[in-house]
Design a protein around this motif. Structure first.
Motif, PDB file in Angstrom:
ATOM      1  N   ASP A  91       8.854 -21.066   3.056  1.00  0.00           N
ATOM      2  CA  ASP A  91       7.781 -21.844   3.680  1.00  0.00           C
ATOM      3  C   ASP A  91       6.523 -21.022   3.960  1.00  0.00           C
ATOM      4  O   ASP A  91       5.521 -21.551   4.425  1.00  0.00           O
ATOM      5  N   GLN A  92       6.565 -19.730   3.654  1.00  0.00           N
ATOM      6  CA  GLN A  92       5.405 -18.853   3.856  1.00  0.00           C
ATOM      7  C   GLN A  92       4.819 -18.344   2.540  1.00  0.00           C
ATOM      8  O   GLN A  92       3.848 -17.598   2.539  1.00  0.00           O
ATOM      9  N   GLN A  93       5.420 -18.722   1.419  1.00  0.00           N
ATOM     10  CA  GLN A  93       4.968 -18.220   0.117  1.00  0.00           C
ATOM     11  C   GLN A  93       3.624 -18.818  -0.275  1.00  0.00           C
ATOM     12  O   GLN A  93       3.259 -19.904   0.175  1.00  0.00           O
ATOM     13  N   GLY A  94       2.904 -18.084  -1.119  1.00  0.00           N
ATOM     14  CA  GLY A  94       1.622 -18.549  -1.634  1.00  0.00           C
ATOM     15  C   GLY A  94       0.463 -18.342  -0.686  1.00  0.00           C
ATOM     16  O   GLY A  94      -0.627 -18.856  -0.918  1.00  0.00           O
ATOM     17  N   GLN A  95       0.687 -17.563   0.364  1.00  0.00           N
ATOM     18  CA  GLN A  95      -0.360 -17.345   1.357  1.00  0.00           C
ATOM     19  C   GLN A  95      -0.842 -15.898   1.401  1.00  0.00           C
ATOM     20  O   GLN A  95      -1.603 -15.540   2.283  1.00  0.00           O
ATOM     21  N   GLY A  96      -0.351 -15.054   0.488  1.00  0.00           N
ATOM     22  CA  GLY A  96      -0.789 -13.665   0.431  1.00  0.00           C
ATOM     23  C   GLY A  96       0.055 -12.688   1.216  1.00  0.00           C
ATOM     24  O   GLY A  96      -0.250 -11.498   1.250  1.00  0.00           O
ATOM     25  N   LEU A  97       1.125 -13.163   1.835  1.00  0.00           N
ATOM     26  CA  LEU A  97       1.949 -12.297   2.656  1.00  0.00           C
ATOM     27  C   LEU A  97       2.665 -11.226   1.828  1.00  0.00           C
ATOM     28  O   LEU A  97       2.721 -10.066   2.222  1.00  0.00           O
TER      29      LEU A  97
END
Length: 173
Positions: A91-97
């Motif tokens: 749920d945190q992927q695709g945000q640059g983490l």
């Protein structure tokens, strides 16, 4: 290659307290087959360098990302670090983490170790961080892997030759 992050989290040095959550995240991201890969041989019985490894903790206190570096040596005596696994909660992927975790691990390694870094991954993702393909036969993994995915990166500003030979675990660098 800094990217504007769209998620809020605390990036913290890795510690033993995060091991169970990190392993659960790796299991979720890579499944049970992750232990059969050649890269897993370089982590079995090895201890990650916590001083250059990081975790991401959400505002809710959950571990949402992890990236570790592991000490290696070749059978020809070249020291290096092995990057991976890198995982980000679905749920945190695709945000640059994931990229931020890689950047901070590389920066810490450059500052603290000056060692070249080796990984098995996609050149398209890692090339902006200074990684390039290892020449076929230059390094040997302890098991089968696609030679096009074996990458390395020298520590910037240091004139270090590419590590050569069979990759082995190096305890307590």
């Amino acid at each position: 290659m800094t990217q504007e992050l769209t998620v809020t989290f605390d990036l913290l040095p890795d510690a033993a307290v995060y091991d169970a959550d990190a392993e659960a995240l790796y299991a979720l991201a890579f499944g049970p087959g992750r232990h059969a890969k050649a890269a897993a041989r370089l982590r079995e019985g090895n201890s990650c360098r916590r001083d250059v490894s990081f975790v991401a903790i959400s505002e809710a206190g959950e571990l949402v990302g992890a990236c570790r570096l592991w000490p290696l040596v070749t059978d020809q005596g070249h020291k290096a670090l092995f990057l991976g696994p890198i995982a980000v909660a679905p749920d945190q992927q695709g945000q640059g983490l994931g990229g931020k975790l890689v950047e901070d691990c590389l920066a810490a390694s450059d500052n603290l170790t000056g060692l070249p870094i080796i990984l098995v991954g996609d050149l398209a993702f890692f090339e902006p961080y200074g990684f390039r393909r290892v020449l076929k036969g230059q390094m040997i993994l302890p098991g089968p892997a696609d030679p096009n995915r074996l990458l390395w990166r020298p520590s910037p500003g240091l004139d270090v030759a590419i590590p050569a030979g069979k990759l082995l675990i190096q305890a307590a660098l």
